[in-house]
Design an enzyme around this catalytic site. Structure first.
Site, PDB file in Angstrom:
ATOM      1  N   ASP A 116       0.853  -1.183   0.000  1.00  0.00           N
ATOM      2  CA  ASP A 116       0.000   0.000   0.000  1.00  0.00           C
ATOM      3  C   ASP A 116       0.895   1.240   0.000  1.00  0.00           C
ATOM      4  OD1 ASP A 116      -2.334   1.439   0.045  1.00  0.00           O
ATOM      5  OD2 ASP A 116      -2.685   1.209   2.193  1.00  0.00           O
ATOM      6  N   GLU A 119      -6.675   5.025  -8.591  1.00  0.00           N
ATOM      7  CA  GLU A 119      -7.954   5.530  -8.088  1.00  0.00           C
ATOM      8  C   GLU A 119      -8.545   6.659  -8.932  1.00  0.00           C
ATOM      9  OE1 GLU A 119      -9.935   6.565  -3.757  1.00  0.00           O
ATOM     10  OE2 GLU A 119      -8.002   5.566  -3.971  1.00  0.00           O
ATOM     11  N   LYS A 130      -9.805   1.938  -8.868  1.00  0.00           N
ATOM     12  CA  LYS A 130     -10.388   2.112  -7.540  1.00  0.00           C
ATOM     13  C   LYS A 130     -11.525   3.129  -7.586  1.00  0.00           C
ATOM     14  CE  LYS A 130      -7.745   2.110  -3.790  1.00  0.00           C
ATOM     15  NZ  LYS A 130      -6.642   2.466  -2.858  1.00  0.00           N
ATOM     16  N   THR A 190     -13.155   0.808  -2.931  1.00  0.00           N
ATOM     17  CA  THR A 190     -12.436   1.280  -1.749  1.00  0.00           C
ATOM     18  C   THR A 190     -13.366   2.034  -0.797  1.00  0.00           C
ATOM     19  OG1 THR A 190     -10.422   2.435  -1.057  1.00  0.00           O
ATOM     20  CG2 THR A 190     -11.701   3.462  -2.812  1.00  0.00           C
ATOM     21  N   PHE A 227     -11.797  -1.279   5.062  1.00  0.00           N
ATOM     22  CA  PHE A 227     -10.783  -0.513   5.788  1.00  0.00           C
ATOM     23  C   PHE A 227     -10.765  -0.886   7.271  1.00  0.00           C
ATOM     24  CE2 PHE A 227      -9.524   3.463   3.194  1.00  0.00           C
ATOM     25  CZ  PHE A 227      -9.419   2.705   2.042  1.00  0.00           C
TER      26      PHE A 227
END
Length: 337
Positions: free
Chosen positions: A27, A106, A142, A167, A189
């Protein structure tokens, strides 16, 4: 019980053991971290790209993105938007040179409630990757896990063959809707869920197995495997290695360089806590969520409502900061021209 120095040398690190049971994803937007920990995949987001873009080592990518935006022309706003898209793709392309799998790129969080806007931006990113000689099979787009984002993902997957990573996922309702939409992957998350419970409850510390974020991902994983959904569960946003180890066996886990480093130095035995076999034995009821049911069930989860909106605001704020940084380059190039 302590482990003797001899046994510790023979025992694989926690990170190496984890890789036997779970696909480890980095990440980060930092190439050095990717080179060091050798993940299969990597994820990026506006915050990570913003941080990396401010490092002197990556200035050339910023300059190239600005030059691309200027080359396409148009208004200053259009030049900045094109430069931003190009910067995300330039980072993604560099990351793909270092990993065998896929990179997640993203779509601007400011489009989180604009289904058509997200579809258009996703296709644009895929086109930019294609121009760079990279096929869509190596990209995950994303999208925010709003109702609009999930429906955008459904269209991108079914009509364009574009793989999506949903996400900012905090609620079980989001997870169910994503599975029904047939998206490739979700990113629940973990750490941000824990943050909310610590900030809003009396309990300030949790054992890993009782961590609210760990329990959320476990529930989603079991539901997906029980009912045969193909969507990949990728735990994200970890606060400590305990959370990661408690999710050993999850499909994917995306981990920051700091926690990858800690796991590489730990020598404790890891055993899978999640498995398809155990999930299929769970007593669970299959549910269906149309838009009205989704909005109601998601709204019933105060944590998820607050963390989703907070996450969108924070990613959008970093997108604005990135735009400002690129604007400096666009304006200075205009002055030079």
């Amino acid at each position: 019980m302590s482990v003797s120095p001899v046994k510790r040398q023979k025992m694989e690190s926690a990170l190496d053991q984890l890789k036997h049971h779970t696909t480890v994803v980095a990440d980060t937007g930092d190439f050095n971290a990717i080179d060091e920990y050798k993940p299969l995949d990597a994820t990026t987001n506006p915050s990570l790209i913003l941080a990396a873009a401010q490092m002197p080592a990556y200035q050339k990518l910023v300059d190239d993105a600005v030059a691309y935006g200027k080359k396409l022309g148009g208004s200053e706003e259009e030049q900045i938007k094109n430069a931003s898209d190009k910067l995300f793709v330039l980072f993604g392309a560099e990351i793909l040179k270092r990993i065998p799998g896929r990179v997640s790129t993203e779509v601007d969080a400011r489009l989180s409630f604009d289904k058509e806007g997200m579809i258009q931006r996703a296709r644009r990113l895929i086109d930019l990757y294609k121009e760079a000689g990279i096929g869509k099979d190596r990209i995950l787009i994303k999208l925010s896990s709003t109702w609009e984002g999930i429906q955008a993902g459904k269209v991108l997957e079914a009509e364009y063959g574009i793989h999506c990573n949903m996400t900012l996922l905090f609620s079980f309702a989001q997870a169910v809707a994503c599975a029904e939409a047939g998206v490739t992957l979700i990113s629940p998350f973990v750490g941000r869920i824990l943050d909310w419970y610590v900030a809003n409850g009396d309990k300030k510390t949790y054992e890993p197995s009782e961590d609210p974020g760990v329990k959320s991902v476990t529930k989603i994983y079991n539901y997906y495997k029980k009912f045969g959904y193909k969507t990949i569960v990728m735990g994200a946003s970890f606060r400590n290695t305990g959370e990661i180890k408690a999710l050993t066996g999850c499909d994917y886990l995306t981990i920051s360089p700091k926690l990858l480093a800690e796991l590489s130095k730990e020598h404790v035995k890891l055993t899978p806590t999640l498995s398809v076999k155990e999930a299929q034995a769970c007593e669970l009821e299959k549910i269906h969520l149309d838009e009205k049911a989704f909005r109601w069930h998601h709204n019933e989860d105060q944590m998820a409502v607050e963390k989703l909106s907070d996450g969108i605001r924070k990613f959008a704020a970093d997108a604005v900061k990135l735009d400002r940084m690129l604007k400096v380059g666009v304006v200075s190039r205009s002055c030079q021209a």
